[in-house]
Structure formats: C-alpha cells, structure tokens
Scaffold this active site. Sequence first.
Site, PDB file in Angstrom:
ATOM      1  N   ALA A   1      -4.935  -2.511   0.510  1.00 28.48           N
ATOM      2  CA  ALA A   1      -6.333  -2.949   0.644  1.00 28.48           C
ATOM      3  C   ALA A   1      -7.192  -2.211  -0.360  1.00 28.48           C
ATOM      4  CB  ALA A   1      -6.870  -2.648   2.050  1.00 28.48           C
TER       5      ALA A   1
ATOM      6  N   GLU B   1     -13.851   0.147  11.429  1.00 28.27           N
ATOM      7  CA  GLU B   1     -15.041  -0.353  10.718  1.00 28.27           C
ATOM      8  C   GLU B   1     -15.421  -1.759  11.193  1.00 28.27           C
ATOM      9  OE1 GLU B   1     -17.303   0.743   7.987  1.00 28.27           O
ATOM     10  OE2 GLU B   1     -16.713   2.503   9.106  1.00 28.27           O
TER      11      GLU B   1
ATOM     12  N   ASP C   1       1.575  -8.312  -5.655  1.00 30.95           N
ATOM     13  CA  ASP C   1       0.137  -8.049  -5.577  1.00 30.95           C
ATOM     14  C   ASP C   1      -0.434  -8.923  -4.463  1.00 30.95           C
ATOM     15  OD1 ASP C   1      -2.735  -8.039  -6.153  1.00 30.95           O
ATOM     16  OD2 ASP C   1      -2.181  -7.176  -8.097  1.00 30.95           O
TER      17      ASP C   1
ATOM     18  N   GLY D   1       0.823  -1.216   0.000  1.00 30.00           N
ATOM     19  CA  GLY D   1       0.000   0.000   0.000  1.00 30.00           C
ATOM     20  C   GLY D   1       0.850   1.256   0.000  1.00 30.00           C
TER      21      GLY D   1
ATOM     22  N   HIS E   1      -8.354   8.405   9.734  1.00 25.28           N
ATOM     23  CA  HIS E   1      -7.282   9.403   9.764  1.00 25.28           C
ATOM     24  C   HIS E   1      -7.089   9.970   8.362  1.00 25.28           C
ATOM     25  CE1 HIS E   1      -5.635   5.309   9.656  1.00 25.28           C
ATOM     26  NE2 HIS E   1      -4.809   5.772   8.732  1.00 25.28           N
TER      27      HIS E   1
ATOM     28  N   LEU F   1      -0.438  -2.481   4.549  1.00 26.31           N
ATOM     29  CA  LEU F   1      -1.413  -1.389   4.401  1.00 26.31           C
ATOM     30  C   LEU F   1      -2.238  -1.535   3.124  1.00 26.31           C
ATOM     31  CD1 LEU F   1       0.846   1.680   5.359  1.00 26.31           C
ATOM     32  CD2 LEU F   1      -0.262   0.017   6.845  1.00 26.31           C
TER      33      LEU F   1
ATOM     34  N   GLY G   1      -0.573   4.567  -1.304  1.00 28.99           N
ATOM     35  CA  GLY G   1      -1.733   5.143  -0.631  1.00 28.99           C
ATOM     36  C   GLY G   1      -1.333   6.241   0.349  1.00 28.99           C
ATOM     37  N   GLN G   2      -2.350   6.810   0.983  1.00 27.13           N
ATOM     38  CA  GLN G   2      -2.105   7.893   1.956  1.00 27.13           C
ATOM     39  C   GLN G   2      -1.134   7.455   3.056  1.00 27.13           C
ATOM     40  OE1 GLN G   2      -5.094  10.582   4.410  1.00 27.13           O
ATOM     41  NE2 GLN G   2      -4.911   8.629   5.473  1.00 27.13           N
TER      42      GLN G   2
ATOM     43  N   SER H   1      -9.139  -1.967  11.288  1.00 28.74           N
ATOM     44  CA  SER H   1      -9.950  -0.747  11.155  1.00 28.74           C
ATOM     45  C   SER H   1     -11.083  -0.689  12.170  1.00 28.74           C
ATOM     46  CB  SER H   1     -10.545  -0.722   9.747  1.00 28.74           C
ATOM     47  OG  SER H   1     -11.607   0.200   9.679  1.00 28.74           O
TER      48      SER H   1
ATOM     49  N   TYR I   1     -16.337  -4.597   3.452  1.00 28.83           N
ATOM     50  CA  TYR I   1     -14.994  -4.134   3.846  1.00 28.83           C
ATOM     51  C   TYR I   1     -14.734  -4.465   5.318  1.00 28.83           C
ATOM     52  CZ  TYR I   1     -11.406  -0.827   5.453  1.00 28.83           C
ATOM     53  OH  TYR I   1     -10.300  -0.253   6.044  1.00 28.83           O
TER      54      TYR I   1
END
Length: 342
Positions: free
Chosen positions: A81, A137, A57, A9, A189, A79, A12-13, A135, A159
Amino acid sequence: MARRALITGITGQDGSYLAEHLLEQGYEVWGLARGQANPRVSRMRKLLTDVRVVRGDLLDQGSLISAVERVQPDEVYNLGAISFVPMSWEQAELTAEVTGMGVLRMLEAIRVCSGVSRGAASSAGGQIRFYQASSSEMFGQVSETPQNERTAFHPRSPYGVAKAYGHFLTQNYRESYGMYAVSGILFNHESPRRGAEFVTRKVALGAARIKLGLATELRLGNLEARRDWGFAGDYVKAMHLMLQAGKPEDYVIGTGRMKSVRELVEAAFSAAGLEWERYVVTDQTLHRPAEVDLLCADPKKARVQLGWEPRVSFDELVAMMVEADLRLLTDGGDPHDDSSWP
Ligand code: NDP
Ligand code: GDR
C-alpha cells in the site's frame, strides 16, 4: 509439503516481520516486489535470504495473475500500500489506485486463478486464503471508544477512504464467492524497522540524534493526537492466526491502551536521558488537513477467538526503538537504509 505464502509489501515493516514469522512456522515464503531496480528489494533479499521474490505491482492486474499462477500460494497476505497518511492528500489518486484498487486486483487474481466463476454465489470459493491489511484509520472521526469490529467508519484521509474500499470489497468477495477472505483492522504498530516518516520512528530517531549531538531540535505536528501503539512483531502473528481460523471473519487488533504524541515524546526522550521540552518544536505545517484525534482498540474478539494478545508494552516498545536508533547512529548506519534493520 510446506504451506506456501505470498506476501505483497514484502519490503515494508510488516512484510519483514510476517516473512520471518511464517518462515519460523515452516512456510515457503514468496514476496511480491515491484520496480525495475527497487533498492529495497535487494536489501530485503540480503536480510530475508529464504524469501523468494516474484515480480508484480498492485497497479498491474496481469502481473498479479502471473504471480499467483507462478507461486500457487495457500495464503496471500496483501500488505502492499501507500501507507503514509499525509502522502495520501498529496497523491490521492495514486493512493486510491494502490491502496484501494490494488485490493480489487489482488482479489481478482485469486478468483481467476482459483477458477471461481462470477455467477457462483454459493461456490466453495477456491482454496487460497486471503488477508487484507485494513486499518484503524477507517474509523477516523470515531463514534465510540474503544473501537471494535462493529464500530462505524468515518475515514478522515484519502488513505482511510481507500482502506475502507478495500475492507468492504474483501467482505464482498467473501459473501459473493465464498472466498476465505478476511481483514485485520490493525491499529498503529511500530518497531525499529518502521519508516522514518512515521511519528514513533521520527521521535526515536530525533531523540537519538540529539543525544549523540547530531541534531539540536525535533520538529513535530499535533502533540495532542492519541493512538493505540503496539509492536509490529506481535501484530503479524495475528495476521497468520486469522487465516488459520475455522471460518473467515474480520478482527480488530490493538493493545486497548491509548497514549498521546506528547506522552510518546516524553517516553522516548526520557529513554535517551533527555528533557524533551528543551528540544521539541511544534510546527503548524506538519498538521494534517483533517486529523484523527484518537484511536483505541477493543481487541476482545481476537483475544477470545484467536487467543491473540500483544506482548510488548508501550514503554518497552519506545525503549526498544530509541536503543536501536542510538546503536544504528553510533555504528554510522543510515536510518533510510533498510539493510541496517536490526
Ligand atoms: P510500509 O509502508 O512499511 O510498506 C508498504 C509496502 O507496500 C512496501 O513494501 C511497498 O513496496 C509496497 N508497495 C507500495 N506500492 C506498491 C505497489 N504499487 N505495488 C506493490 N507493492 C507496493 O507499510 P507497513 O509495513 O507499515 O504496513 C503494511 C500494511 O498494513 C499497509 O497496507 C498499511 O497500510 C497497513 N497498515 C499498517 C499499520 C501500521 O501501523 N504499520 C496499521 C494498519 C494497517 P516498495 O518497496 O516497492 O515501495
Ligand atoms: P498514522 O501514523 O497517521 O496514525 O498512520 P503517523 O505515525 O504518521 O501519525 C500518528 C499521529 O502523530 C501525529 N503527528 C505526526 N505524525 C508524523 N508522521 N510526523 C509528525 O511530525 C507528527 N507530529 C504529530 C499525526 O498527526 C498523527 O495523529 C499509521 C500508518 O502506518 C497507516 O498506514 C496505518 O493504517 C495507521 O497508522 C493505523
């Protein structure tokens, strides 16, 4: 010799902030990047010039084994996803494969490369330390507030379900093989590097566009949802601290403060000098099949055991994001182009 980290990841951010933090700590940083001609990889290379890239991958077991064999990491941060919750209803199976089964493939790659055998219940578990990006979530429809490491999971999206699988599997590899494998249960975040599809960035960009006369309205879904929003730059430090602890444990990471989407909108439009009621339109089509109404962290364990605390407040975060988007758009930048990351 420099410690070596492998980050999935990386484009990503969080991958970008974590890479910067680890480079500052003197690490040799490798990023796992997928795709034949993934444009985000070349952009990432320009920004994070000291990060080395290895192809792989999360859908491809062999590629992960090759990556671990090549990099020989001391620490792996998983990270990667499919991280946008609405997409997980659209592509539930792919989300299960990447966000859920991807964790299994990464753990297996580490287990195989560390020579940890399946039968060895009390084995030393190898030397590679593993961080899983769990997460909030997973809490979903919450049974108690605030949520801590012992709060029950009731995920409300494919997710969240996939993340719960990855979370329990990480715990299971720790218990089965003695691996140093931990999960950070991170609450939302954000940052100026956040993808434009997530609500904080969508609102910051919307306010900036309206301020500059580039748009006349902003369409949003549920304004009453409440989240615990912090700054990504603070949260990646917690990931690193979790892998330096004396023993492998899971931690909740958040600010302990909750705001509604409505309060987010108010703060962002006010930072742009605008009255939000004149521009924001609610749109039923942006509501989710099953919503997570509220999430609020109890980060006490991380504060006491890791000495971790968030530094950037909600108001500072929103102002930072709106200012960054005003600058970006004024300079003619493209919000979907990561090379314009501040
Ligand atoms: P992003 O969506 O910004 O980044 C996701 C990353 O996953 C991208 O680099 C993407 O790479 C990569 N990826 C997607 N599919 C694959 C695949 N098949 N194989 C390898 N890599 C893949 O997420 P964030 O940086 O915000 O979040 C990082 C992690 O933390 C995610 O796992 C997310 O679910 C989790 N998380 C995030 C929170 C947040 O508030 N930001 C809170 C809690 C957990 P590519 O460029 O190839 O698409
Ligand atoms: P979330 O983040 O689903 O919490 O997942 P997101 O910013 O997408 O949504 C937060 C809340 O805002 C409400 N909302 C809207 N959301 C979006 N994206 N767009 C809208 O127009 C809109 N209007 C209202 C949503 O309904 C929701 O309640 C993020 C991701 O980073 C996950 O990967 C991560 O695991 C969790 O945070 C913690």
